[in-house]
Design an enzyme around this catalytic site. Structure first.
Site, PDB file in Angstrom:
ATOM      1  N   HIS A 250       0.052 -19.656   2.274  1.00 19.47           N
ATOM      2  CA  HIS A 250       0.066 -18.624   1.246  1.00 19.47           C
ATOM      3  C   HIS A 250       1.514 -18.174   1.096  1.00 19.47           C
ATOM      4  O   HIS A 250       2.138 -17.721   2.057  1.00 19.47           O
ATOM      5  CB  HIS A 250      -0.830 -17.450   1.631  1.00 19.47           C
ATOM      6  CG  HIS A 250      -2.290 -17.792   1.593  1.00 19.47           C
ATOM      7  ND1 HIS A 250      -3.211 -17.252   2.477  1.00 19.47           N
ATOM      8  CD2 HIS A 250      -2.995 -18.630   0.793  1.00 19.47           C
ATOM      9  CE1 HIS A 250      -4.410 -17.744   2.198  1.00 19.47           C
ATOM     10  NE2 HIS A 250      -4.306 -18.581   1.180  1.00 19.47           N
ATOM     11  N   GLU A 253       2.917 -14.943   2.571  1.00 13.78           N
ATOM     12  CA  GLU A 253       2.769 -14.685   4.008  1.00 13.78           C
ATOM     13  C   GLU A 253       3.880 -15.455   4.709  1.00 13.78           C
ATOM     14  O   GLU A 253       3.746 -16.631   5.024  1.00 13.78           O
ATOM     15  CB  GLU A 253       1.372 -15.101   4.469  1.00 13.78           C
ATOM     16  CG  GLU A 253       0.279 -14.279   3.764  1.00 13.78           C
ATOM     17  CD  GLU A 253      -1.130 -14.799   3.995  1.00 13.78           C
ATOM     18  OE1 GLU A 253      -1.311 -15.665   4.879  1.00 13.78           O
ATOM     19  OE2 GLU A 253      -2.045 -14.349   3.284  1.00 13.78           O
ATOM     20  N   HIS A 398      -0.546 -17.563   9.108  1.00 11.54           N
ATOM     21  CA  HIS A 398      -0.787 -16.656   7.991  1.00 11.54           C
ATOM     22  C   HIS A 398      -0.284 -15.259   8.368  1.00 11.54           C
ATOM     23  O   HIS A 398       0.241 -15.036   9.468  1.00 11.54           O
ATOM     24  CB  HIS A 398      -2.271 -16.613   7.654  1.00 11.54           C
ATOM     25  CG  HIS A 398      -2.783 -17.886   7.039  1.00 11.54           C
ATOM     26  ND1 HIS A 398      -3.138 -17.980   5.716  1.00 11.54           N
ATOM     27  CD2 HIS A 398      -2.996 -19.119   7.565  1.00 11.54           C
ATOM     28  CE1 HIS A 398      -3.536 -19.210   5.444  1.00 11.54           C
ATOM     29  NE2 HIS A 398      -3.473 -19.918   6.556  1.00 11.54           N
ATOM     30  N   GLU A 490      -2.871 -15.506  12.594  1.00 12.56           N
ATOM     31  CA  GLU A 490      -2.384 -14.396  11.778  1.00 12.56           C
ATOM     32  C   GLU A 490      -1.336 -13.663  12.613  1.00 12.56           C
ATOM     33  O   GLU A 490      -1.660 -13.054  13.629  1.00 12.56           O
ATOM     34  CB  GLU A 490      -3.538 -13.457  11.414  1.00 12.56           C
ATOM     35  CG  GLU A 490      -4.678 -14.112  10.639  1.00 12.56           C
ATOM     36  CD  GLU A 490      -4.421 -14.126   9.139  1.00 12.56           C
ATOM     37  OE1 GLU A 490      -3.467 -13.463   8.690  1.00 12.56           O
ATOM     38  OE2 GLU A 490      -5.185 -14.796   8.421  1.00 12.56           O
TER      39      GLU A 490
END
Length: 669
Positions: A250, A253, A398, A490
């Site tokens: 993404h 990110e 991410h 993440e």
């Protein structure tokens, strides 16, 4: 009055000098043009050249200093340092100055040496490639530079003299210990050009263990560049496992992207410094790092952050509202496709077959109907990459939360509501996810949770479908289509944290990045051969109690990630008898156990084909109708390619009103 006027005109005509008549000798005097002569160098960006005199017209035909200053060539020389991120400075600028303000001696222009130009081009052409800029036409080594036999001069002689003096000074100084690891890292955000430059410089610095290669291009033509680390870069070694890291899927990110750039620099510098841990890791593993899977989205995200910087005096509610509005700017690719929803949805196929007695969850082929949808070029490139290399372990990075998510990502709930949805390798995935979370400085702590995962996560790990169910994810595709086990990391609650946080983030993740890579060596590995000692490609390794097989690759080799404990293994292949072994993996084992098999030939049993297990023939089908190629071709034909091709980010800087458009800067020209 009229006669008087005529008289005055006659007087004026009689007083005017006689007209030039070539037939009358001595009446015409030749017009002497002033010969060009040496003059002082007055271009401000060329005032440090190893000479002070130049001449116009210059080598490009510019007739004056003003004409030279007004050209795109000089404009490029004035900004080339910032464009290339300081790389090849001042070599490129001085080389350009040798053409724009050539050396003048005794009223004669001297041309710069071709050998100097060729050396600089060899060293610096990749920097121009990194920003999608063509090598400048006026630095054409054959066109504007000459050989030594023609009396050339070295335009970098002054620079070389300074470098030689600095080298002598350094030799006289006392030898100092090498820099601490990581001090060469710049804890700032890297543009796409700077990222590519860093990776290529890392490759040059560690050429014996590092190699960069491209897996394709983004929708807007940006390179998807991978850097590989191995003691034999570019080659797969027998029984050496391969793993990958992917960042910036993404575009907004961005922390994972930066961490992977730093990781590449760290692995290189630490290997050279003799760090035994890093040397062992690189000597026994083939590591592939793709810092940015979505460079187009990153460009949008960067511009979005810059455009939406808000005033410190604005009220807090307004700031929060604006922050929310920009939360997803740049997330998708240039086609507005979410790349983590664009992979084939194989998980739904698994759920539709889970009640069958022979149900398994491995090596599902890509359905033909998938290719009739919109497949992003970034997705296509990564799928081909995943299929071409026998990856064992993977993580994609991410932002927006602080947790490690593991498959499945798609819920088995009939309406796809969030629900715990385990893979057959649930214990292995938890083992891998904990490896990263526990090695991270804060991820496993309950009091530092953030984002929406905190309701379901336990000590920094969470099942993807239980947290947020979606189809078409990359980690599910890895698990169901290949031998590779992938998790999603993440790395922070802020998708685009301020630069001052990058240093802290690197130190929070550094140990976790290394520890996770080392986990590629957990479990077992081996070779499956026939009675004659030939490796069997496509043989299966089954583990009792786990409905997910691993298949052998070339030479019959395999790797199977497992948790510590006792496992019963079965090796099988069409046309061979099965073989079974029982193995025990102790908890403290940090090297994969070697388990080989020899299979004996056997007559095929009739009507024993297992239709629940996909055949390798169907598995090998990849875009069988060339739909992706047709789709991209139609897109090119529907619009003029020149019109649809987005110009590089630096293009508008060189397009000035009333001046020729410098198309020579564009690579496609």
């Amino acid at each position: 009055m009229l006669p008087l006027v005529l008289l005055q005109l006659l007087v004026l005509v009689s007083c005017s000098p006689p007209r030039c008549d070539p037939s009358i000798r001595g009446l015409c005097k030749p017009i002497l043009e002033e010969k060009p002569k040496c003059s002082d160098v007055q271009l401000s960006y060329c005032d440090d050249m190893p000479y002070t005199q130049t001449m116009f017209p210059n080598i490009l035909g510019h007739k004056s200093r003003e004409e030279s200053e007004a050209g795109a060539e000089y404009l490029l020389m004035s900004v080339v340092e910032s464009l290339l991120g300081g790389e090849c400075n001042p070599e490129i600028r001085m080389l350009g100055c040798s053409v724009l303000t050539p050396r003048c001696e005794k009223a004669k222009v001297l041309r710069p040496c071709r050998s100097t130009c060729e050396a600089v081009r060899k060293q610096c052409s990749h920097a121009f490639d990194g920003i999608q800029m063509a090598w400048p036409y006026f630095l054409d080594c054959d066109r504007f530079f000459v050989g030594e036999q023609e009396g050339c001069y070295d335009p970098l002689e002054g620079l070389k003299a300074e470098q030689d003096a600095a080298a002598i000074d350094s030799m006289e100084m006392e030898i100092v210990p090498p820099e601490e690891p990581g001090t060469s890292m710049k804890f700032t955000y890297h543009s796409n050009a700077q990222m590519i430059s860093v990776l290529q410089k890392t490759e040059e610095q560690c050429s014996s263990i590092a190699r960069t290669y491209s897996i394709g291009r983004s929708m807007e033509g940006r390179e998807l560049l991978v850097i590989e680390f191995s003691d034999n870069p570019g080659q797969h070694e027998l029984l050496e496992p391969e793993m990958k890291y992917i960042g910036n899927m993404h575009g907004n990110e961005v922390l994972g992207r930066q961490l992977l750039i730093y990781l590449a620099q760290y692995l290189c510098s630490e290997y050279l410094l003799g760090n035994e841990r890093v040397q062992t890791l690189i000597n026994t593993t083939r590591i592939h790092i793709l810092p940015s899977m979505n460079p187009d989205g990153y460009e949008v995200a960067v511009n979005g952050v810059q455009d939406n910087n808000y005033d410190d005096n604005e009220d807090t509610n307004a700031q929060q509202g604006q922050r929310y509005d920009t939360w997803n700017i740049g997330r998708n690719n240039a086609q507005n496709i979410d790349l983590n929803r664009n992979f084939p949805d194989l998980t739904s196929i698994v759920y539709s077959r889970r009640r069958k007695r022979t149900f398994r969850t491995d090596h599902f082929p890509i359905p033909d109907y998938y290719w009739f949808g919109k497949v992003a070029p970034e997705t296509y490139a990564v799928m081909k990459w995943i299929r071409s290399i026998p990856f064992v372990l993977s993580a994609n990075f991410h932002g927006g939360d602080l947790v490690v998510s593991y498959p499945f990502d798609l819920s088995q709930h009939p309406h796809e509501h969030n629900m715990l949805s385990k893979t057959p390798d649930d214990q292995v995935f938890k083992f891998l996810a904990k490896a990263y979370a526990n090695a991270h400085e804060t991820m496993s702590y309950e009091n530092v949770r953030c984002g929406s995962s905190h309701t379901f996560s336990q000590k920094g790990i969470v099942n993807g479908a239980q947290w947020s169910s979606f189809a078409g994810g990359m980690q599910d595709f890895n698990y169901l289509h290949t031998n590779c086990f992938e998790v999603t990391v993440e790395v922070g609650c802020d998708k685009f944290p301020p630069e001052e946080d990058l240093f802290i983030a690197w130190h929070e993740n550094q140990e976790a990045l290394l520890t996770f890579m080392e986990h590629v060596h957990h479990g077992i590995k081996g070779i499956i051969k026939d009675e004659e000692g030939n490796g069997i490609k496509g043989a299966r390794i089954s583990v009792k109690g786990i409905r997910h097989d691993i298949t052998t690759v070339e030479n019959g080799e395999y790797w199977r990630l497992l948790t510590p404990g006792t496992h019963i293994l079965t090796a099988s292949a069409p046309g061979y008898t099965k073989a079974m072994k029982k193995v025990r993996l102790p908890p403290g084992m940090h090297t994969a156990g070697r388990v080989d098999f020899v299979l004996n030939k056997a007559a095929p049993e009739p009507d024993q084909e297992d239709h629940a297990i996909p055949t390798m023939d169907s598995y090998g089908r990849f875009d069988p109708y060339n739909q992706y190629e047709r789709y991209t071709l139609m897109a090119d034909q529907s619009q003029n390619r020149e019109e649809r091709a987005e110009k590089p980010w630096w293009w508008n800087y060189f397009v000035l009103p009333g001046r020729p458009v410098p198309t020579w800067l564009l690579k496609q020209y």
